[in-house]
Write a protein that holds these residues in place. Structure first.
Motif, short mmCIF file in Angstrom:
data_model
loop_
_atom_site.label_atom_id
_atom_site.label_comp_id
_atom_site.label_asym_id
_atom_site.label_seq_id
_atom_site.Cartn_x
_atom_site.Cartn_y
_atom_site.Cartn_z
N MET A 1 0.83 -1.18 0.00
CA MET A 1 0.00 0.00 0.00
C MET A 1 0.88 1.25 0.00
O MET A 1 0.59 2.20 -0.72
CB MET A 1 -0.92 -0.03 1.22
CG MET A 1 -1.84 1.16 1.30
SD MET A 1 -3.08 1.21 0.01
CE MET A 1 -4.04 -0.21 0.43
N GLN A 2 1.94 1.22 0.78
CA GLN A 2 2.83 2.38 0.84
C GLN A 2 3.39 2.68 -0.54
O GLN A 2 3.37 3.83 -0.99
CB GLN A 2 3.97 2.12 1.83
CG GLN A 2 4.95 3.26 1.93
CD GLN A 2 6.05 2.97 2.95
OE1 GLN A 2 5.92 2.12 3.80
NE2 GLN A 2 7.14 3.70 2.85
N GLY A 3 3.87 1.67 -1.23
CA GLY A 3 4.43 1.87 -2.56
C GLY A 3 3.39 2.38 -3.55
O GLY A 3 3.66 3.28 -4.36
N LEU A 4 2.20 1.83 -3.47
CA LEU A 4 1.13 2.26 -4.37
C LEU A 4 0.77 3.72 -4.14
O LEU A 4 0.64 4.50 -5.08
CB LEU A 4 -0.11 1.38 -4.17
CG LEU A 4 -1.36 1.79 -4.95
CD1 LEU A 4 -1.12 1.74 -6.44
CD2 LEU A 4 -2.53 0.91 -4.56
N LEU A 5 0.63 4.11 -2.88
CA LEU A 5 0.27 5.50 -2.59
C LEU A 5 1.35 6.46 -3.06
O LEU A 5 1.04 7.54 -3.58
CB LEU A 5 -0.03 5.66 -1.10
CG LEU A 5 -1.30 4.94 -0.61
CD1 LEU A 5 -1.43 5.03 0.90
CD2 LEU A 5 -2.54 5.47 -1.31
N TRP A 6 2.63 6.09 -2.90
CA TRP A 6 3.70 6.97 -3.40
C TRP A 6 3.65 7.06 -4.92
O TRP A 6 3.82 8.13 -5.49
CB TRP A 6 5.07 6.50 -2.94
CG TRP A 6 5.47 7.11 -1.63
CD1 TRP A 6 5.65 6.45 -0.46
CD2 TRP A 6 5.70 8.49 -1.35
NE1 TRP A 6 5.97 7.34 0.54
CE2 TRP A 6 6.02 8.60 0.02
CE3 TRP A 6 5.66 9.65 -2.12
CZ2 TRP A 6 6.30 9.81 0.63
CZ3 TRP A 6 5.95 10.87 -1.50
CH2 TRP A 6 6.25 10.94 -0.14
N GLU A 34 -3.14 5.78 8.91
CA GLU A 34 -2.65 6.60 10.02
C GLU A 34 -1.16 6.36 10.27
O GLU A 34 -0.40 7.30 10.49
CB GLU A 34 -3.44 6.31 11.30
CG GLU A 34 -4.83 6.86 11.30
CD GLU A 34 -5.61 6.45 12.55
OE1 GLU A 34 -4.99 6.03 13.55
OE2 GLU A 34 -6.85 6.56 12.51
N VAL A 35 -0.75 5.09 10.22
CA VAL A 35 0.66 4.75 10.42
C VAL A 35 1.50 5.36 9.30
O VAL A 35 2.54 5.97 9.55
CB VAL A 35 0.86 3.22 10.48
CG1 VAL A 35 2.32 2.85 10.39
CG2 VAL A 35 0.25 2.67 11.76
N LEU A 36 1.05 5.22 8.06
CA LEU A 36 1.81 5.77 6.93
C LEU A 36 1.90 7.28 7.02
O LEU A 36 2.96 7.86 6.76
CB LEU A 36 1.16 5.35 5.60
CG LEU A 36 1.21 3.86 5.27
CD1 LEU A 36 0.44 3.57 4.00
CD2 LEU A 36 2.64 3.37 5.16
N GLN A 37 0.82 7.94 7.40
CA GLN A 37 0.84 9.39 7.55
C GLN A 37 1.78 9.79 8.68
O GLN A 37 2.54 10.76 8.54
CB GLN A 37 -0.57 9.92 7.82
CG GLN A 37 -1.46 9.86 6.61
CD GLN A 37 -2.91 10.20 6.93
OE1 GLN A 37 -3.40 9.98 8.04
NE2 GLN A 37 -3.62 10.72 5.93
N GLY A 38 1.75 9.07 9.77
CA GLY A 38 2.61 9.37 10.91
C GLY A 38 4.09 9.22 10.58
O GLY A 38 4.92 9.94 11.14
N ARG A 39 4.41 8.29 9.70
CA ARG A 39 5.81 8.08 9.29
C ARG A 39 6.18 8.92 8.07
O ARG A 39 7.28 8.80 7.56
CB ARG A 39 6.04 6.60 8.96
CG ARG A 39 5.94 5.70 10.13
CD ARG A 39 6.43 4.30 9.84
NE ARG A 39 6.09 3.82 8.51
CZ ARG A 39 5.86 2.56 8.19
NH1 ARG A 39 5.93 1.63 9.10
NH2 ARG A 39 5.56 2.21 6.96
N HIS A 40 5.25 9.75 7.61
CA HIS A 40 5.46 10.54 6.38
C HIS A 40 5.81 9.61 5.23
O HIS A 40 6.67 9.93 4.41
CB HIS A 40 6.52 11.62 6.59
CG HIS A 40 6.23 12.52 7.73
ND1 HIS A 40 5.25 13.48 7.67
CD2 HIS A 40 6.75 12.58 8.97
CE1 HIS A 40 5.19 14.12 8.82
NE2 HIS A 40 6.09 13.58 9.64
N ALA A 41 5.13 8.47 5.18
CA ALA A 41 5.42 7.44 4.19
C ALA A 41 4.41 7.44 3.04
O ALA A 41 4.33 6.48 2.30
CB ALA A 41 5.44 6.06 4.86
#
Length: 95
Positions: A1-6, A34-41
């Motif tokens: 998900m992180q890679g897709l959002l980037w 929330e975790v991804l936003q918190g890590r600026h990911a």
């Protein structure tokens, strides 16, 4: 998900719609975001929403494409061939 959002952010996407499922899975998706936003990911400009596939039939498209590709990989290319031909035509029209 992180890679897709980037990747979506890199392609200037600003709105992402997740398919609403059951409350437990939706809650898990929200916690991941929330975790991804918190890590600026993930790109901060992305606006995320959750929607029922009964209200937004375009949410069915990823399942259709994935199903066609899975069938093709198992030896039945009928549906993937149709999708692929249409994608090539659209790509030429865009260029």
């Amino acid at each position: 998900m992180q890679g897709l959002l980037w990747e979506l952010g890199d392609h200037h996407v600003t709105d992402v719609v997740f398919e609403r499922r059951d409350s437990e899975l939706d809650q898990r998706d929200h916690k991941l975001v929330e975790v991804l936003q918190g890590r600026h990911a993930m790109p901060p400009r992305l606006r995320l929403a959750w929607c029922s596939p009964m209200l937004e039939p375009l949410l069915w498209l990823p399942d259709i494409v994935a199903g066609a590709k899975a069938l093709a990989e198992r030896g039945d290319p009928r549906f993937w061939s149709q999708l692929e031909a249409n994608m090539l035509v659209r790509d030429k029209e865009i260029r």
